[in-house]
Design a protein around this motif. Sequence first.
Motif, short mmCIF file in Angstrom:
data_model
loop_
_atom_site.label_atom_id
_atom_site.label_comp_id
_atom_site.label_asym_id
_atom_site.label_seq_id
_atom_site.Cartn_x
_atom_site.Cartn_y
_atom_site.Cartn_z
N SER A 497 35.48 68.75 25.92
CA SER A 497 35.86 69.70 26.97
C SER A 497 36.52 70.94 26.38
CB SER A 497 36.82 69.03 27.97
OG SER A 497 38.01 68.59 27.35
N GLU A 498 37.36 70.76 25.37
CA GLU A 498 38.00 71.93 24.76
C GLU A 498 36.98 72.81 24.06
OE1 GLU A 498 42.59 70.50 23.94
OE2 GLU A 498 41.12 70.26 22.31
N ASP A 499 36.01 72.19 23.41
CA ASP A 499 34.95 72.97 22.75
C ASP A 499 34.12 73.74 23.77
OD1 ASP A 499 35.80 72.06 20.32
OD2 ASP A 499 34.20 70.58 20.07
N MET A 500 34.05 73.22 25.00
CA MET A 500 33.31 73.89 26.07
C MET A 500 34.17 74.90 26.83
SD MET A 500 30.26 72.77 25.87
CE MET A 500 29.30 71.37 25.25
N GLY A 501 35.40 75.10 26.39
CA GLY A 501 36.25 76.14 26.98
C GLY A 501 37.19 75.67 28.07
N PHE A 502 37.36 74.35 28.23
CA PHE A 502 38.27 73.82 29.23
C PHE A 502 39.68 73.66 28.68
CE2 PHE A 502 34.24 72.64 31.00
CZ PHE A 502 34.43 72.41 32.35
N GLU A 503 40.65 73.77 29.56
CA GLU A 503 42.01 73.34 29.26
C GLU A 503 42.06 71.83 29.51
OE1 GLU A 503 46.53 73.70 31.11
OE2 GLU A 503 45.08 75.32 31.48
N TYR A 504 42.49 71.06 28.52
CA TYR A 504 42.44 69.59 28.59
C TYR A 504 43.82 69.01 28.88
CZ TYR A 504 41.77 64.72 27.16
OH TYR A 504 41.72 63.33 27.13
N LEU A 505 43.86 68.09 29.86
CA LEU A 505 45.06 67.32 30.17
C LEU A 505 44.67 65.85 30.19
CD1 LEU A 505 46.21 69.44 33.26
CD2 LEU A 505 47.18 69.57 30.94
N SER A 506 45.64 64.96 29.98
CA SER A 506 45.33 63.54 30.03
C SER A 506 46.54 62.74 30.48
CB SER A 506 44.83 63.03 28.67
OG SER A 506 45.88 63.05 27.73
N ALA A 507 46.28 61.50 30.90
CA ALA A 507 47.35 60.59 31.28
C ALA A 507 46.85 59.16 31.11
CB ALA A 507 47.79 60.82 32.73
N ASN A 508 47.74 58.29 30.60
CA ASN A 508 47.39 56.88 30.47
C ASN A 508 48.38 55.96 31.16
OD1 ASN A 508 49.56 57.02 28.74
ND2 ASN A 508 48.30 56.94 26.89
N ASP A 509 49.34 56.56 31.88
CA ASP A 509 50.27 55.78 32.69
C ASP A 509 50.89 56.72 33.72
OD1 ASP A 509 52.23 57.27 31.29
OD2 ASP A 509 52.51 55.67 29.82
N LYS A 510 51.73 56.16 34.59
CA LYS A 510 52.31 56.97 35.66
C LYS A 510 53.20 58.08 35.12
CE LYS A 510 52.25 53.38 39.25
NZ LYS A 510 53.08 52.58 40.20
N GLU A 511 53.91 57.78 34.05
CA GLU A 511 54.83 58.77 33.51
C GLU A 511 54.09 60.00 32.97
OE1 GLU A 511 54.95 55.49 32.88
OE2 GLU A 511 56.71 55.11 34.15
N SER A 512 53.05 59.76 32.19
CA SER A 512 52.28 60.90 31.65
C SER A 512 51.50 61.61 32.76
CB SER A 512 51.34 60.43 30.54
OG SER A 512 50.50 59.38 30.98
N PHE A 513 51.11 60.86 33.80
CA PHE A 513 50.43 61.48 34.94
C PHE A 513 51.37 62.45 35.65
CE2 PHE A 513 49.39 61.62 39.45
CZ PHE A 513 48.03 61.89 39.44
N GLU A 514 52.61 62.03 35.88
CA GLU A 514 53.59 62.88 36.56
C GLU A 514 53.84 64.17 35.79
OE1 GLU A 514 55.10 62.61 39.48
OE2 GLU A 514 54.09 60.73 39.99
N LEU A 515 53.74 64.11 34.48
CA LEU A 515 53.99 65.28 33.65
C LEU A 515 52.84 66.30 33.72
CD1 LEU A 515 55.46 63.60 30.43
CD2 LEU A 515 56.71 64.91 32.16
N SER A 516 51.64 65.84 34.12
CA SER A 516 50.47 66.70 34.02
C SER A 516 49.84 67.11 35.34
CB SER A 516 49.38 66.00 33.17
OG SER A 516 49.84 65.74 31.88
N TYR A 517 49.93 66.27 36.38
CA TYR A 517 49.07 66.51 37.54
C TYR A 517 49.48 67.75 38.34
CZ TYR A 517 51.90 64.85 41.56
OH TYR A 517 52.82 64.71 42.56
N LYS A 518 50.77 68.12 38.32
CA LYS A 518 51.19 69.32 39.05
C LYS A 518 50.55 70.58 38.45
CE LYS A 518 53.79 67.63 42.28
NZ LYS A 518 55.25 67.76 42.32
N ARG A 519 50.43 70.58 37.13
CA ARG A 519 49.73 71.69 36.47
C ARG A 519 48.26 71.72 36.91
NH1 ARG A 519 48.82 76.64 34.46
NH2 ARG A 519 47.25 76.62 32.80
#
Length: 578
Positions: A497-519
């Motif tokens: 996705s980054e090579d295709m020009g996307f900004e990449y976010l990820s999450a593997n638990d609730k804590e990391s999800f909370e840090l990213s989904y608002k963005r």
Amino acid sequence: MQTFYSLETNVLNLVALLKAHNIRKVVASPGVTDVNFIVSMQNDPYFELYSCIDERSAAFMACGLAAESGEPVVITCTEATASRNYFPALTEAYHRKLPILAVTGLHDYRFIGNLEPQVIDRSVSPNDTFKLKVHLPFIKDEKDAKYSAFLINKALLELRHRGGGPVHINLPSLLEMTFTQKDLPQIRIINRYTLYDKLPNIEGKKVAVFCGVHSKWSNALVLAAESFCATHNAAIWGCAACGYNGKYKILSTIVGLSRFKLEMNDDIDTLIHIGQESGDYNVKKLFPSLKEVWRVDIDGELRDLFGELTKVFEMDEKNFFEHYSASNKISNDGYLQKCLDCIKIAESTKIDYPFSNIYAASKIAPQLPENSVLHLGLSNTLRAWMLFSTPKSVYTYANLGTRGIDGCVSTMIGASQVYKDKIYFGVFGDLTFLYDLNVIGNRHVGNNVRIVLINNDGGCLFRSWGHRVLGEEFLNKYIAASGHLCGKSKTVACHLSEDMGFEYLSANDKESFELSYKRFITSELTDKPMFFELFLNPEDELKAFSLSNEVVMLEWKKSVKNLLGKQGTAAVKKMFGK
């Protein structure tokens, strides 16, 4: 004098529906496989029978009868070359739009191609001989009998439909030759109406509207449908992709997975069915007291999703709703409010979902930016995300025409080209994404695209609540197809996705999800399209779907009792049997 009919269900259905549709003229030719049909009509004084040995001549006689009388005419014969001799006259009837019903007997579909005497293949015919062909099934159970009646209704309606013309019914026979049936069965009759007909009365019926996937609603259609609902104390049920988000919308999928019949629908006897396929897998369970369905579509086709179709309105939905609305009637929204109260309870039920597709949906769907667009992948994703309401200005799509996973991402990318200032969200499972992978490299992908990749390593539909192959040892390798995209690799989709020009976010638990989904759900257009990968476990997906059924069920019982007061206890007992 007592009338006696054949014991064969197909024959009884056909004779009963010919009478119901006011078809009485018959030209019969001698043979064996149509004996039960001919004798049943011969024994009933309603029918006006004529005999003709030569089938070619019989069919032309029917053309003359139909043209002169203005009525449909039945022609019937046995199989083999007898039925082939109908073609010249049926070609004439086709070009003159004469309503000729050809009923051809046969021994058994399984005999076709197996060197049985007199058995020929009538599955196809020249294009300009019939408007419609139907092949009646052998009757083994009540479902077969109901389907037989549906096909006969469809065939008889087509005789007069859009100018009229010839129709063919293949009538299999067991050749029992027993004529002891004294009465014809009470069969569901389907009628078709246009704006030029006298439309049936709707007064006194307990009405609801169900909408499948639908094109964008015009303001005029919204006003007409809401006026209809106000007039008849109705509401509009539909999944998130039904296209309607107005005052009378009831999101059927919020309660669809709970697999119970709503007390509020116990008295709904008439359902107005509009739109096409639905994203609600459990819609047939929502209306336990349904007696009839009125299908409204400009195509005038018979679509019997609920198994209770009685009327087809070949007209624009707006015209239908306007006809059945009363501008001077006091609005009654009691049923709507009751529905909304129950939905409010369902949505407010607090469930501690594990990190899963459902958990992500519960967080993201209600907070999507105003006027954004949501595209959903099929199967597990569709089931999860349609459990939660989005803001009313958010328009939801899914490829529900055939429920195929092969083009979901491309469909969303294509849609995103129309309004570059709107944000287009797409939620897709790993198999759906992999199937349609190449489109994220398309040079037209804009900064208004945001993709959620549900990476749970395979098709979680097959590992989800209630699926018939759940728990099978062979499941993962070929059925759920795990291991693609390098399993749950933390780098494959990221680099891609980054090579295709996307900004990449990820999450593997609730804590990391909370840090990213608002963005991810920011209402501002970002410099790049965005890609949000969620690494989920199949075990948590299964647990989340189980909770959506079991916990909601228990909380609903308690809440509905409180909501309905003293009458609630009896209602809940009726709903749940305890």
